[in-house]
Scaffold this active site. Structure first.
Site, PDB file in Angstrom:
ATOM      1  N   ASP A 101      52.301   7.297 -14.680  1.00 44.01           N
ATOM      2  CA  ASP A 101      51.802   7.342 -15.854  1.00 44.01           C
ATOM      3  C   ASP A 101      50.197   7.589 -16.393  1.00 44.01           C
ATOM      4  O   ASP A 101      49.476   7.768 -17.338  1.00 44.01           O
ATOM      5  CB  ASP A 101      51.606   5.498 -16.053  1.00 44.01           C
ATOM      6  CG  ASP A 101      52.656   5.405 -16.287  1.00 44.01           C
ATOM      7  OD1 ASP A 101      53.797   5.996 -17.140  1.00 44.01           O
ATOM      8  OD2 ASP A 101      53.421   4.356 -16.301  1.00 44.01           O
TER       9      ASP A 101
ATOM     10  N   ASP B 145      59.398  -1.752 -12.346  1.00 40.41           N
ATOM     11  CA  ASP B 145      58.236  -1.645 -13.021  1.00 40.41           C
ATOM     12  C   ASP B 145      57.842  -3.140 -13.622  1.00 40.41           C
ATOM     13  O   ASP B 145      58.429  -3.607 -14.398  1.00 40.41           O
ATOM     14  CB  ASP B 145      58.736  -0.312 -13.868  1.00 40.41           C
ATOM     15  CG  ASP B 145      58.042  -0.022 -15.309  1.00 40.41           C
ATOM     16  OD1 ASP B 145      56.796   0.738 -14.800  1.00 40.41           O
ATOM     17  OD2 ASP B 145      58.306   0.159 -16.197  1.00 40.41           O
TER      18      ASP B 145
ATOM     19  N   GLU C 268      55.076  -3.154  -9.320  1.00 45.27           N
ATOM     20  CA  GLU C 268      53.895  -3.151  -9.961  1.00 45.27           C
ATOM     21  C   GLU C 268      53.353  -4.015 -10.530  1.00 45.27           C
ATOM     22  O   GLU C 268      53.515  -3.950 -11.220  1.00 45.27           O
ATOM     23  CB  GLU C 268      55.428  -1.710 -10.317  1.00 45.27           C
ATOM     24  CG  GLU C 268      53.944  -0.412 -11.379  1.00 45.27           C
ATOM     25  CD  GLU C 268      53.544  -1.481 -13.249  1.00 45.27           C
ATOM     26  OE1 GLU C 268      52.133  -1.879 -13.108  1.00 45.27           O
ATOM     27  OE2 GLU C 268      54.545  -1.581 -13.735  1.00 45.27           O
TER      28      GLU C 268
END
Length: 598
Positions: A486, A386, A433
């Protein structure tokens, strides 16, 4: 000369490769000022093995004119047979993102038991080859975010399957808690019901003669994972009457600064709690590995998730103070993580995790990161990192700021980190990501290490026809998502934040009337050139934003969504069939799959 001009314009890697295939190489004499301007592009051409320079040599005209061996001679009858044909199978695949907490289960939360195995069976039936999960770490006890975990290496005890503990005899039938509804996870209630039972199971494991063999396996787990000693002691200390509710940098100096005598005394005083913590983590590890083995046997890869930062109130920071930007006297964070204002928040996102002291990591050869990645390799087949962009450049915010608006960009560790990981661990399969504010250096770093990036269809409909998230702009080494955890669901997005221009362009592009937008997106993701397509379970189920997993910038009310009761997979029979058809039509089934009806 055309090749030379392309090299001079920064397209040298591809062209040089083409020249090499024909036995050629070339050199471009570039003025020093222009060399400095091109340095970032040249840097992107360095390999993971860490070659210090990109060498471009002059094209050898004589070699270019050399005769081709055997030109004009017969190739023979075998030339056009199947064995001489290219293999166009590219290993394309598809999968589903669903956190284990969202699975069905009788005790208010998904667990690592029969429902996890049933989900894997469903993935196989649907033609899927990947299961992507969110971080499996113990979440923070206030908002239960898996991205604000208490420990980067530990597992979430609330995922432990109680039925398996009862079957093994670590718990008794009388210990079975009351059934809970199939709806959203009520984390506090689940924790209150399960934690005492997990402690009881741990005590049984530690003391019962019946489990001597299992204790030997636990001892092996403990010896192989030295990080667990600091994790266990930290967990015991943070729950004592004197320290509960305090950050570790508010603890008495001997514990805050980890004086050897204080640690020895604390370990002696809280030996029982430390051992029980280790036992619970062993039970989690054992159950999760059984799930992973089952998934792999069914042809399903587990894609994990690693938040780039770790929570300040964690054993990771407490035990490695020199690796984080902490105040030398108070040990409180000096600078913290976040991102500047973006599409999710006008004031940015203030995550609050302490930033890494990257020069200290570099001085130690990135050993802490190697240990962290080694643990990820135990748990997952591949790992999504991430906020990958912070390895190139990260947003630094003074810890006293109330929003992320005021900060500054700082240089990240770059290729050096990944060279160290490769040297210590070998191949490290990661997914980058790379969403948000993505600058050229982020793209260059991702391409240097050969990691796939991400494209998200919900982001595609603004910014013009060269938006990288539009299907015709996708690239093979990427993961395509209709939306991520998200994002809104596809149905919620179209009904909510999608503006009139988004809808107009989308309908023209996809030829869609928007009435089944979730599956319009699923089909587009499957058709993408991206090697991997990952779909949210909420979109497969055509759900609205009431099923949203997370809203960035909002602390409370996230992470709780669940798929429903144990009959959900039967209810999804038609969607299962449709997914498999799409996976077959768009070559996302394993090589050699027999033709299916579509």
């Amino acid at each position: 000369m055309q090749a030379a001009r392309q090299l001079q314009c920064g397209r040298g890697t591809r062209v040089a490769r083409q020249l090499q295939q024909h036995g050629l190489c070339c050199v471009v004499r570039v003025p020093k000022q222009q060399q400095r301007a091109q340095q970032p592009r040249l840097q992107a051409q360095r390999t993971v093995a860490g070659r210090a320079r990109v060498v471009l040599c002059r094209a050898d005209a004589a070699a270019a004119a050399a005769p081709t061996p055997n030109i004009g001679k017969p190739l023979g009858p075998a030339y056009s047979e199947d064995g001489n044909m290219p293999d166009w199978h590219k290993g394309r695949r598809a999968g589903v993102i669903l956190h284990p907490t969202s699975l069905p289960g009788p005790y208010g939360i998904g667990e690592l038991g029969q429902e996890a195995f049933r989900f894997i069976d469903w993935l196989q039936d649907a033609g899927m080859q990947c299961w992507q999960v969110l971080p499996l770490v113990p979440p923070d006890p206030e908002y239960y975010s898996p991205y604000s975990g208490l420990d980067t290496n530990c597992g979430n005890p609330l995922l432990i399957d109680l039925e398996a503990l009862i079957t093994e005899g670590l718990l008794q039938e009388a210990d079975r808690p009351p059934l809970m509804p199939d709806g959203d996870v009520q984390f506090a209630a689940v924790a209150a019901a399960k934690q005492p039972l997990l402690q009881k199971a741990a005590r049984t494991l530690l003391t019962s003669p019946k489990f001597a063999a299992l204790r030997q396996l636990m001892a092996q787990f403990r010896a192989a994972n030295s990080w667990i000693e600091d994790s266990a002691l930290f967990d015991a200390l943070r729950q004592t009457d004197d320290l509960a509710g305090k950050d570790w940098w508010e603890w008495p100096d001997p514990l805050r600064f980890r004086k050897a005598s204080a640690l020895k005394e604390a370990h002696k005083q809280y030996q029982q709690q430390v051992d029980e913590f280790v036992a619970v983590q062993f039970l989690f590890d054992r159950q999760w590995r059984a799930v992973k083995v089952y998934a792999n046997a069914k042809g399903i890869k587990i894609i994990g998730d690693m938040p780039i930062y770790v929570g300040g109130q964690s054993a990771d920071v407490w035990a490695n103070r020199h690796l984080f930007e902490l105040n030398e006297e108070s040990c409180a964070p000096d600078n913290v993580s976040g991102v500047p204002p973006d599409a999710f928040s006008a004031t940015g996102q203030l995550w609050g995790s302490p930033l890494y002291r990257w020069e200290a990591h570099e001085a130690e050869g990135y050993k802490w990161w190697a240990h962290r990645m080694a643990r990820a390799l135990q748990l997952y087949d591949e790992t999504r990192i991430d906020h990958f962009r912070a390895f190139a450049g990260y947003w630094s915010i003074v810890a006293t700021e109330e929003t992320a608006m005021n900060g500054s960009w700082c240089v990240g560790p770059g290729i050096g980190l990944f060279q160290a990981l490769t040297a210590q661990l070998g191949a490290v399969p990661i997914l980058a990501e790379d969403l948000g504010v993505i600058t050229t250096d982020v793209v260059q770093l991702r391409e240097q290490i050969g990691a796939p990036g991400m494209v998200v269809l919900q982001f595609a409909w603004g910014g013009g026809t060269n938006n990288v998230h539009l299907p015709h702009m996708h690239y093979e080494n990427s993961f395509c998502y209709p939306g991520t955890h998200d994002n809104e669901t596809a149905v919620g997005w179209l009904a909510g934040s999608a503006n009139a221009q988004d809808k107009k362009y989308l309908k023209a592009y996809l030829g869609s009337d928007g009435k089944d937008i979730a599956w319009d997106f699923i089909r587009a993701a499957m058709a993408s050139v991206s090697n991997t397509s990952i779909i949210m379970m909420q979109d497969i189920m055509r759900l609205d934003n009431s099923a949203r997993m997370n809203t960035p910038g909002k602390a409370a009310g996230n992470w709780a969504w669940r798929v429903g009761g144990p009959d959900v997979w039967e209810k999804l029979a038609e969607e299962t069939k449709q997914l498999k058809q799409l996976a077959y039509v768009y070559d996302r089934m394993p090589k050699g799959t027999k033709e299916i009806d579509y």
